[in-house]
Write an enzyme that holds these catalytic residues in place. Structure first.
Site, PDB file in Angstrom:
ATOM      1  N   ARG A 168       0.959  -1.299   0.004  1.00 35.93           N
ATOM      2  CA  ARG A 168      -0.016   0.046  -0.002  1.00 35.93           C
ATOM      3  C   ARG A 168       0.872   1.202   0.040  1.00 35.93           C
ATOM      4  O   ARG A 168       0.322   2.318  -0.384  1.00 35.93           O
ATOM      5  CB  ARG A 168      -0.908  -0.001   1.341  1.00 35.93           C
ATOM      6  N   HIS A 196      12.753  10.049   2.492  1.00 38.73           N
ATOM      7  CA  HIS A 196      11.620  10.540   3.003  1.00 38.73           C
ATOM      8  C   HIS A 196      10.506   9.652   3.040  1.00 38.73           C
ATOM      9  O   HIS A 196       9.604   9.529   4.016  1.00 38.73           O
ATOM     10  CB  HIS A 196      11.261  11.820   1.977  1.00 38.73           C
ATOM     11  N   ASP A 240      12.873   6.291  -1.484  1.00 40.82           N
ATOM     12  CA  ASP A 240      13.845   7.138  -0.986  1.00 40.82           C
ATOM     13  C   ASP A 240      13.659   7.337   0.489  1.00 40.82           C
ATOM     14  O   ASP A 240      12.681   6.750   1.110  1.00 40.82           O
ATOM     15  CB  ASP A 240      13.618   8.366  -1.597  1.00 40.82           C
ATOM     16  N   ARG A 278       4.303   1.955  10.148  1.00 38.72           N
ATOM     17  CA  ARG A 278       4.447   0.336  10.534  1.00 38.72           C
ATOM     18  C   ARG A 278       5.335   0.213  11.566  1.00 38.72           C
ATOM     19  O   ARG A 278       5.437  -0.794  12.241  1.00 38.72           O
ATOM     20  CB  ARG A 278       5.150  -0.117   9.078  1.00 38.72           C
ATOM     21  N   GLU A 331       8.693  -8.210  -7.340  1.00 39.81           N
ATOM     22  CA  GLU A 331       8.374  -9.572  -6.570  1.00 39.81           C
ATOM     23  C   GLU A 331       8.917 -10.940  -7.246  1.00 39.81           C
ATOM     24  O   GLU A 331       8.886 -10.813  -8.384  1.00 39.81           O
ATOM     25  CB  GLU A 331       6.723  -9.415  -6.230  1.00 39.81           C
ATOM     26  N   TYR A 332       9.152 -11.753  -6.670  1.00 42.93           N
ATOM     27  CA  TYR A 332       9.440 -13.152  -6.727  1.00 42.93           C
ATOM     28  C   TYR A 332       8.276 -13.783  -7.657  1.00 42.93           C
ATOM     29  O   TYR A 332       7.110 -13.454  -7.184  1.00 42.93           O
ATOM     30  CB  TYR A 332       9.558 -13.981  -5.728  1.00 42.93           C
TER      31      TYR A 332
HETATM   32  C1  LIG Z   1      -2.417   1.264  11.297  1.00 40.73           C
HETATM   33  C2  LIG Z   1      -3.075   1.154   9.823  1.00 40.73           C
HETATM   34  C3  LIG Z   1      -4.289   0.751   9.332  1.00 40.73           C
HETATM   35  C4  LIG Z   1      -4.622   0.791   8.238  1.00 40.73           C
HETATM   36  N1  LIG Z   1      -5.735   0.335   7.899  1.00 40.73           N
HETATM   37  C5  LIG Z   1      -6.368   0.329   6.570  1.00 40.73           C
HETATM   38  C6  LIG Z   1      -7.665  -0.391   6.205  1.00 40.73           C
HETATM   39  O1  LIG Z   1      -8.294  -0.749   6.827  1.00 40.73           O
HETATM   40  N2  LIG Z   1      -7.964  -0.439   4.801  1.00 40.73           N
HETATM   41  C7  LIG Z   1      -7.246   0.093   3.838  1.00 40.73           C
HETATM   42  O2  LIG Z   1      -7.518   0.167   2.670  1.00 40.73           O
HETATM   43  N3  LIG Z   1      -5.655   0.581   4.059  1.00 40.73           N
HETATM   44  C8  LIG Z   1      -5.347   0.892   5.272  1.00 40.73           C
HETATM   45  N4  LIG Z   1      -4.272   1.158   5.835  1.00 40.73           N
HETATM   46  C9  LIG Z   1      -3.354   1.726   4.799  1.00 40.73           C
HETATM   47  C10 LIG Z   1      -3.345   3.317   4.467  1.00 40.73           C
HETATM   48  O3  LIG Z   1      -4.687   3.847   4.288  1.00 40.73           O
HETATM   49  C11 LIG Z   1      -2.236   3.746   3.716  1.00 40.73           C
HETATM   50  O4  LIG Z   1      -2.547   3.051   2.400  1.00 40.73           O
HETATM   51  C12 LIG Z   1      -0.996   3.227   3.989  1.00 40.73           C
HETATM   52  O5  LIG Z   1      -0.747   3.471   4.993  1.00 40.73           O
HETATM   53  C13 LIG Z   1      -0.056   3.681   2.850  1.00 40.73           C
HETATM   54  O6  LIG Z   1       0.187   5.346   3.331  1.00 40.73           O
HETATM   55  P1  LIG Z   1       0.341   6.325   2.096  1.00 40.73           P
HETATM   56  O7  LIG Z   1      -0.518   6.289   1.050  1.00 40.73           O
HETATM   57  O8  LIG Z   1       0.431   7.845   2.835  1.00 40.73           O
HETATM   58  O9  LIG Z   1       1.900   5.939   1.467  1.00 40.73           O
HETATM   59  P2  LIG Z   1       2.143   6.122   0.146  1.00 40.73           P
HETATM   60  O10 LIG Z   1       1.383   5.296  -0.952  1.00 40.73           O
HETATM   61  O11 LIG Z   1       3.948   5.733   0.345  1.00 40.73           O
HETATM   62  O12 LIG Z   1       2.010   7.419  -0.250  1.00 40.73           O
HETATM   63  C14 LIG Z   1       2.801   8.622   0.190  1.00 40.73           C
HETATM   64  C15 LIG Z   1       1.835   9.956   0.070  1.00 40.73           C
HETATM   65  O13 LIG Z   1       1.905  10.283  -1.161  1.00 40.73           O
HETATM   66  C16 LIG Z   1       0.698  10.885  -1.665  1.00 40.73           C
HETATM   67  N5  LIG Z   1       0.152   9.709  -2.679  1.00 40.73           N
HETATM   68  C17 LIG Z   1       0.701   8.702  -3.178  1.00 40.73           C
HETATM   69  N6  LIG Z   1      -0.002   8.047  -4.099  1.00 40.73           N
HETATM   70  C18 LIG Z   1      -0.851   8.760  -4.249  1.00 40.73           C
HETATM   71  C19 LIG Z   1      -2.259   8.916  -5.048  1.00 40.73           C
HETATM   72  N7  LIG Z   1      -2.472   7.936  -5.887  1.00 40.73           N
HETATM   73  N8  LIG Z   1      -3.125   9.956  -5.066  1.00 40.73           N
HETATM   74  C20 LIG Z   1      -2.958  10.935  -4.166  1.00 40.73           C
HETATM   75  N9  LIG Z   1      -1.856  10.870  -3.256  1.00 40.73           N
HETATM   76  C21 LIG Z   1      -0.846   9.851  -3.366  1.00 40.73           C
HETATM   77  C22 LIG Z   1       0.103  10.954  -0.567  1.00 40.73           C
HETATM   78  O14 LIG Z   1       0.075  12.145   0.102  1.00 40.73           O
HETATM   79  C23 LIG Z   1       0.477   9.624   0.636  1.00 40.73           C
HETATM   80  O15 LIG Z   1       0.548  10.225   1.770  1.00 40.73           O
HETATM   81  C24 LIG Z   1      -3.769   0.963   6.956  1.00 40.73           C
HETATM   82  C25 LIG Z   1      -2.507   1.512   7.595  1.00 40.73           C
HETATM   83  C26 LIG Z   1      -2.146   1.633   8.862  1.00 40.73           C
HETATM   84  C27 LIG Z   1      -0.792   2.106   9.402  1.00 40.73           C
END
Ligand SMILES: Cc1cc2nc3c(=O)[nH]c(=O)nc-3n(C[C@H](O)[C@H](O)[C@H](O)COP(=O)(O)OP(=O)(O)OC[C@H]3O[C@@H](n4cnc5c(N)ncnc54)[C@H](O)[C@@H]3O)c2cc1C
Length: 301
Positions: free
Chosen positions: A112, A214, A212, A223, A120-121
């Site tokens: 995610r 950041h 990277d 995590r 991936e393998y």
């Molecule tokens: C404790 C916990 C519980 C969770 N529970 C659930 C759940 O129940 N169901 C579920 O589906 N997920 C769940 N997640 C996953 C969560 O919603 C995020 O998808 C995941 O943590 C990745 O975070 P991120 O999108 O910020 O990271 P990254 O994908 O690395 O993105 C980093 C930042 O880049 C930007 N970004 C990246 N791609 C896009 C895009 N396509 N559009 C707009 N902005 C973008 C955003 O600002 C984002 O914060 C959970 C996560 C945690 C830690």
């Protein structure tokens, strides 16, 4: 087993070989390079490559011609300033490439994080190993009654025995059928890309994951947190140890501002100001919901 004796020998051979370079290296990271650190029962995480160090962050921030280093205090101060003010692009100048072996259900959470490069393998091309994550007995917890996404008390006695037996038996039965379906035995055998669909989500997969600094810190913030599922948190904890040695200034700033710090809403900040003036603020007078108030109390300890 995390790595086989043959794989361990390959890693040793890589570590024995050195090459001269003009590039910046981090002594802390060199000590970790290629080593596979065991995680869970068959998993591992190991650094395959990296780019940059604390000085590279300063170099980018100052857009300098040389190493960009002023003095050690100056560099740490700059990195803390960048972290404090969310000036994040200098941290993107450092990169890390990891080789991770992890259960599929952990991989689903990990993937995610979209701001990384993954390979991936291939279970279409290769045969998966008979390796399944079976939790340690003390990691077998009941469903939490207060948090739908969490764990409660550990299972014990008969119940723990039964759960472990189901996990082992189901995994072995599914793998036996997988093997049977792909084996040719005079006939063609089912395609690997189809036979794999019967395997449970605790089977191990592997990938190369490049990100990277950041975005890695964003991953670790989520995590390595106590609210993350244990099975992904143990990987994040192992990566934290590597990052602490790779970019010690950046990691210290991250621990201080992100892992150990907290964000307060303007309503919460107003409550803190009122408390400092001696007012007894309650949830009813705070302007916060019960949930917000509970979290605010936890932040204040
Ligand atoms: C404790 C916990 C519980 C969770 N529970 C659930 C759940 O129940 N169901 C579920 O589906 N997920 C769940 N997640 C996953 C969560 O919603 C995020 O998808 C995941 O943590 C990745 O975070 P991120 O999108 O910020 O990271 P990254 O994908 O690395 O993105 C980093 C930042 O880049 C930007 N970004 C990246 N791609 C896009 C895009 N396509 N559009 C707009 N902005 C973008 C955003 O600002 C984002 O914060 C959970 C996560 C945690 C830690």
């Amino acid at each position: 087993m995390s790595v086989t004796p043959e794989q361990a020998a390959e890693i040793e051979a890589l570590r024995a070989e050195t090459r001269p370079t003009l590039r910046a290296t981090s002594a802390g990271m060199e000590a970790h390079l290629y080593t596979a650190y065991p995680v869970l029962d068959h998993g591992f995480v190991r650094v395959v490559d990296y780019m940059g160090d604390d000085a590279a962050i300063c170099q980018a921030a100052r857009v300098s011609y040389g190493r960009g280093t002023k003095s050690v205090q100056n560099d740490e101060g700059l990195i803390r300033y960048l972290m404090r003010h969310w000036h994040s692009t200098p941290f993107e100048m450092c990169e890390i490439k990891l080789h991770v072996k992890l259960p599929v259900f952990v991989a689903r959470q990990w993937i995610r994080h979209r701001t990384a490069n993954v390979n991936e393998y291939s279970a279409r091309y290769s045969i998966l190993d008979r390796e399944f994550y079976i939790p340690e007995r003390d990691a077998l917890a009941a469903q939490s009654v207060v948090n739908n996404q969490g764990r409660g008390e550990a299972l014990t006695g008969e119940e723990a025995d039964r759960v472990l037996r189901y996990l082992r038996d189901d995994a072995m039965r599914a793998y036996d059928h997988y093997e049977e379906m792909i084996s040719s035995d005079g006939q063609q055998g089912l395609a690997r890309e189809l036979a794999r669909m019967n395997l449970p989500a605790n089977i191990y997969t592997q990938w190369y994951w490049k990100v990277d600094l950041h975005n890695l810190l964003h991953f670790l913030r989520l995590r390595a947190d106590a609210h993350a599922q244990y099975e992904i948190r143990v990987y994040a904890d192992e990566i934290c140890k590597v990052v602490a040695d790779w970019v010690p200034f950046a990691f210290r700033a991250f621990e201080d501002y992100r892992m150990g710090g907290a964000t307060l809403s303007s309503t919460a900040l107003d409550c803190v100001r009122r408390m400092l003036k001696g007012e007894e603020v309650t949830q009813e007078t705070s302007g916060m919901s019960k949930g917000e108030w509970r979290e605010f109390q936890a932040v204040l300890g």
